[in-house]
Structure formats: C-alpha cells, structure tokens
Design an enzyme around this catalytic site. Structure first.
Site, PDB file in Angstrom:
ATOM      1  N   HIS A   1      38.996  39.031  32.873  1.00 31.97           N
ATOM      2  CA  HIS A   1      38.552  39.928  31.809  1.00 31.97           C
ATOM      3  C   HIS A   1      39.687  40.816  31.310  1.00 31.97           C
ATOM      4  O   HIS A   1      39.442  41.828  30.661  1.00 31.97           O
ATOM      5  CB  HIS A   1      37.411  40.822  32.315  1.00 31.97           C
ATOM      6  CG  HIS A   1      36.264  40.088  32.903  1.00 31.97           C
ATOM      7  ND1 HIS A   1      35.531  39.185  32.172  1.00 31.97           N
ATOM      8  CD2 HIS A   1      35.724  40.101  34.149  1.00 31.97           C
ATOM      9  CE1 HIS A   1      34.573  38.684  32.955  1.00 31.97           C
ATOM     10  NE2 HIS A   1      34.675  39.220  34.156  1.00 31.97           N
TER      11      HIS A   1
ATOM     12  N   HIS B   1      30.674  36.259  31.590  1.00 30.70           N
ATOM     13  CA  HIS B   1      30.998  35.092  32.419  1.00 30.70           C
ATOM     14  C   HIS B   1      30.342  33.848  31.843  1.00 30.70           C
ATOM     15  O   HIS B   1      30.182  32.844  32.531  1.00 30.70           O
ATOM     16  CB  HIS B   1      30.521  35.297  33.850  1.00 30.70           C
ATOM     17  CG  HIS B   1      30.878  36.620  34.409  1.00 30.70           C
ATOM     18  ND1 HIS B   1      30.029  37.694  34.385  1.00 30.70           N
ATOM     19  CD2 HIS B   1      32.034  37.053  34.964  1.00 30.70           C
ATOM     20  CE1 HIS B   1      30.642  38.739  34.931  1.00 30.70           C
ATOM     21  NE2 HIS B   1      31.853  38.380  35.276  1.00 30.70           N
TER      22      HIS B   1
END
Lengths: 333, 333
Positions: B57, B219
């Site tokens: 991320h 995700h």
C-alpha cells in the site's frame, strides 16, 4: 479501453481544471491556448524558466511549476507537442524583464515549435534562450526524434535551473547551467507493459506475457532490445551499465539519481529497484548524493521505470537543496 | 506475472532496504522483525504514534514515518497483517515516556495483533491506547474484516494526530483526536483492474474488459457492485454520493479531501477525477479546505481510485498545515 475520463478530447483540459482547483495557491492555468504559470508570475527581475511537451507524463511539466522550479509549462495533447502559440503566451506571461529560458525535451515537434515561439517572442523584445535536453542513451535516433530523446534528466534540470533563476542568476548563467546538466546527465527506461493514449483507444504497442522492452521511450517508442523477463537485479544491472558507461560516470563522482516510475509501477518495486541501483553504484565507487524515487516523468499507466544519473558539482547540489514549492516536488517551504 | 522484483519472498525486505538507503535522514529501518522508526526516535516527552499493516500500500505506512507524522510503522508481508512482535518492538522503540498510540486499520488480523502487542507493552509499563479506523462505506463486513474496512482516512488521521503528538498533546488528547477523525471521515474506492500479489503470481480477481468494481477494498476485496464502464463524472457521482450521504456531510462543512490513486492510475486522470469531485462538492455546498491528489494508499499496481472525505474543525486544519517531513508527505520543512 478503460480510463477514468469523460471524452478523450477533454482529458487535458479537465485535468488542468483539476490542477487549478487543487493548487490555486501555487499555479494559475490559462486555456486556449493552454499554459500553466506560477501564481505570482511574472516575477520582476528574475529569469523566467519555461518548459512543456505532450501531456501524459504528469507530474512533468505542470506539476513542477512554482517557486524554485518552472515559471511556466505548456501542456500539449497527450503525447503531442504543444503549439507555438502556447509557448509564446507562456513566455510573455512569465517575462520579468531578465529574459526567458526554454528548456526543451528533444522531440522534433517540441524543438521546432519552441524555436518558432522563441522567434516570435524575440521579435517583441523578449530575450529568449533555449537548451535542449537529450539524455536517453538507449537509441541514437527514434520515432519522433533526431538524436537522443529527452527524458528523465529534464526533471533534475528543471529543479536545478529553477533554483538558479530564483536566486537571481542571469539568463546566460541559467542557460549555461542547463547545458551543464545536459552535458553531465544520462537516462534509460524500460517497460513491462504498454500504455493507451485516450484518443487512440488501444495500446501503443504489445509486449508478450514474459517480455520486457529495455530502452523504451516515454511515448512507447522502441527501445534497444526486447527480451525475456529478468530479475530486478539483472534489469538494473543492464540499464545502469548503459547509463554509467555512456558519460562515463566514474569512481568518486557525486551524483543525483532518479529511479522514476512510468506511471503504473508500485512504489514498493521502485524502492527495491533503488536498492539494486545503490549496490551497483557502490560497486563502482559512484556516490549517490541526492535521489528521487517515485513517479516524476510518466507514460500514462505504463508499467516500467527509468534510471537517470546526473554528475553534480557542489553548486548543483546546493541548487538541488534550495526550497521548491510545486505540486510534484516540495521541500524547504 | 511480470514484476520488478527478485524473489517474491524478498520483496518487502529489499524494498525496505531501498527506503533506508533513500531516506536515511528521516527513518531508520530494523529487520527481523521489520519495523521503521523516525531517525530521532524515541522523542522524549512526546506521545509515540505507531501504525502498520500489510505491505503493498506504499507510501502508507512507512512513507509516513517522520517528524510530524508517524513515529513508527510495521510492514507485514504483502497484503498480510504484521505480527505482534513487530508492533511490540516498534512501540518500545518510540516510547518517549508519554505513552504510545496505535492507529489500526480495521482488518481482523491487524486488530488482533495490535491488541496482543499493546498487552505485551502495557505489561512492561508502556501506556498504550489503540484507535481503529473503519471508514470504508462500501460494505458492512468484508473478506478480512468484521465491520467496515480501514482505508484512506488512515492517511489523513496519521497526518493530523502525528501533528498533535508533535505539538505535545498527551495520549488521551491524541487518542480523542484519532477518534474524532474516525467519527468524521468516510471513504470509498473502485477498480478498473486487479493487482497481483507477488507470492500468488496471478491476479487477485478478474474484471471484464468493460467492467469496473465500485466499492473495492484495498486488497481487492469485493465491493458493492460490478458494473459496466462509466464516465469519470458518473463514477465520481456514484462514489461521492455514497461517501457524502453516509456521514452525512452537509452544506457548510469544511473538509479535507483525498483523491487517491490505487497505484496504476495516471496522475492526469486523478486530477480529472478531483475536478469532478469539486463540482459535486460545490453543488452541495461542501467546502474543500485542503486536499491530496495522488498515490497515498495503494494496492500494488491496481488501476482505480478512492475518495476520502474528512469533516475538519479548525484545530484539525491547523494540524493538517503543520510541518511534516516524511518520504511520502512533506511540507513546511
């Protein structure tokens, strides 16, 4: 084609409107012809620094307009040279009486149009000098270029000469410094995937599921070699060797390095690539004095990266560290 | 799978080594267990702020470690919760005697492991409070989450509470402020494409050539609705409505807005999306007082974006404007 846009023909204008809305404290955008100037332009008594080129490479150039970097940028259509009227309007808008430097990436259209704009401005009494950046070691001539393409070094040069203009250097000194950046900087890129120009609607080129293209241009121009996928270490090795041996960079050199994402490369990979580059540099005794790791000169959503290396003298490093306040690069302010 | 890596199992470590090499003036990285602390940690007499979560991320969270933001970050494997020993070591490393705040994104593994680490630290006499961020309005429960997922608001909260800790607020005040961010912030994301976790070697999910997924998790968790491709204006309209109506944000509210790229979205599109968002906000009388447009909480190379909106009081805006010096966010210094 899936893109987060409305109509292909409105992409550049609507994106500029977004930039204006986001960064009204830093920039002012003009339309028809499109150009972006720093909010406080023209700065009297300061050399103006203007760049420009096709859109699709953001944050370059519009994201580098602001105090300590560019006075103006001229965004063309996606991957298309801006027109002389954009460059002329931008040059006039930032002329503070000390002349204007055009920093031009070496693409035939860009060079020709900046030359035309310079003549128009000179005819009106503005002192204009142009320096062409041609740092891509990958190929000798290319699809839109005679000679080497202008790529990542442009970002480093814009920062350094922008800072020199900000401290009050005159036009000759700023132009000399731009030429010194050109003389001491080299780059090379590679791609895992193509990108899609909105108005074209399909990928610029095709690469197999296990293929990469080393030496790619920022518009997807052919590179040196299409090869099978390799490890990060091997890829960085090939590209570093090409860049380092070209100048050549030597043991003891102090450098500014940019590991630049092409737009679709995750940051986790860019740092991993930087790590590989540092090992190569250490092995050759080349000192990384400053660095950028991130997306600075992109090719829309292309996956891939480029390496830029600039041999920097103490004055260049000082100018690099000087405050900069733009949308894409900011420190010290 | 084409990725700029060496071995999948080495991605996180080698990327951390690259971060350390690039940002040694800001951060210090420890390995086995992995965690990142600000270079001057522990800062005596200051509340420590620790976050963490799966890697992939970036720049979150490691890119937000530094003066004025996080004291430490714990990077797990890609899309995998960090372990309690990482969190315990990080907490101890940044404890300056005034306690430590854990800012936790709401994923079951993250929450559980941060709880365990907090207990271990408390047993050793460190005062620890935890605040869970759960801002994603898309779905009620999700693949790895009971309740709402923690997404983009985490970035804004890290900036604001980091600044509060820096000015000397005590642990209770810092925790209250984190809870105020949670109470006043909402997000939603969407994707054009999937991403590929290195160790999995294939895309997390599949989307058709003309399909998008609205409400996607960071995700790749399923969103609200898979739909046909739409214009930027329509997509921003759908997502803004979901975010704005949830709090709800009202006419006259001052907000901090983030238009966040998922990792593979060109910046030219993010500014275009911001432009669309501003029109929606203006139509509803919602004031955009501050904004971020760029890649801040990504999902590897996923193409897509998210909108985060935080209703900010004057103190939050003041803390937002306070100097910050991290790899991913920097101003005033």
């Amino acid at each position: 084609m899936k893109k987060l846009i409305n109509k292909p023909e409105d992409v550049v204008r609507e994106s500029l409107e977004g930039m204006q809305a986001a960064h009204g404290d830093i920039i002012k955008v003009f339309y028809e012809p499109h150009y972006i100037v720093r909010a406080d332009a023209p700065v009297q008594g300061k050399v103006g620094v203007v760049s420009g080129g096709g859109s699709g490479h953001e944050p370059m150039h519009g994201g580098f307009v602001g105090k300590g970097m560019l006075d103006a940028a001229c965004p063309g259509d996606v991957f298309t040279s801006p027109t002389p009227d954009q460059m002329e309007a931008a040059t006039k808008a930032v002329d503070g009486g000390k002349g204007v430097l055009h920093l031009v990436k070496n693409y035939t259209g860009d060079v020709m149009n900046f030359e035309m704009a310079a003549e128009l401005c000179q005819a009106e009494g503005i002192d204009v000098e142009a320096v062409v950046i041609e740092d891509d070691v990958a190929v000798k001539d290319s699809l839109y270029t005679t000679g080497r393409r202008g790529v990542g070094l442009t970002v480093l040069a814009e920062k350094i000469i922008g800072a020199a203009a900000e401290r009050g250097d005159d036009l000759k000194k700023v132009a000399d410094l731009a030429r010194a950046c050109q003389a001491n900087g080299r780059s090379m890129g590679m791609a895992l995937t193509s990108c899609t120009v909105p108005s074209a609607g399909k990928p610029t080129f095709e690469l197999g599921a296990d293929e990469i293209e080393v030496g790619i241009g920022i518009h997807g121009e052919p590179g040196r070699e299409r090869m099978k996928m390799k490890s990060a270490k091997e890829i960085v090795g090939i590209m570093s060797e090409a860049v380092i041996s070209d100048l050549p960079f030597k043991s003891g050199d102090e450098t500014i390095v940019m590991i630049n994402g092409m737009g679709g490369t995750p940051l986790i990979e860019l740092y991993l690539l930087y790590n590989e580059f540092v090992k190569v540099a250490q092995g050759k005794g080349i000192k990384v004095a400053r660095r950028l790791v991130g997306n600075y000169i992109t090719s829309l959503e292309m996956e891939g990266f480029s390496i830029t290396l600039l041999k920097a003298d103490p004055d260049m490093l000082k100018l690099w560290d000087a405050p900069v306040h733009t949308a894409g690069l900011r420190w010290g302010v």
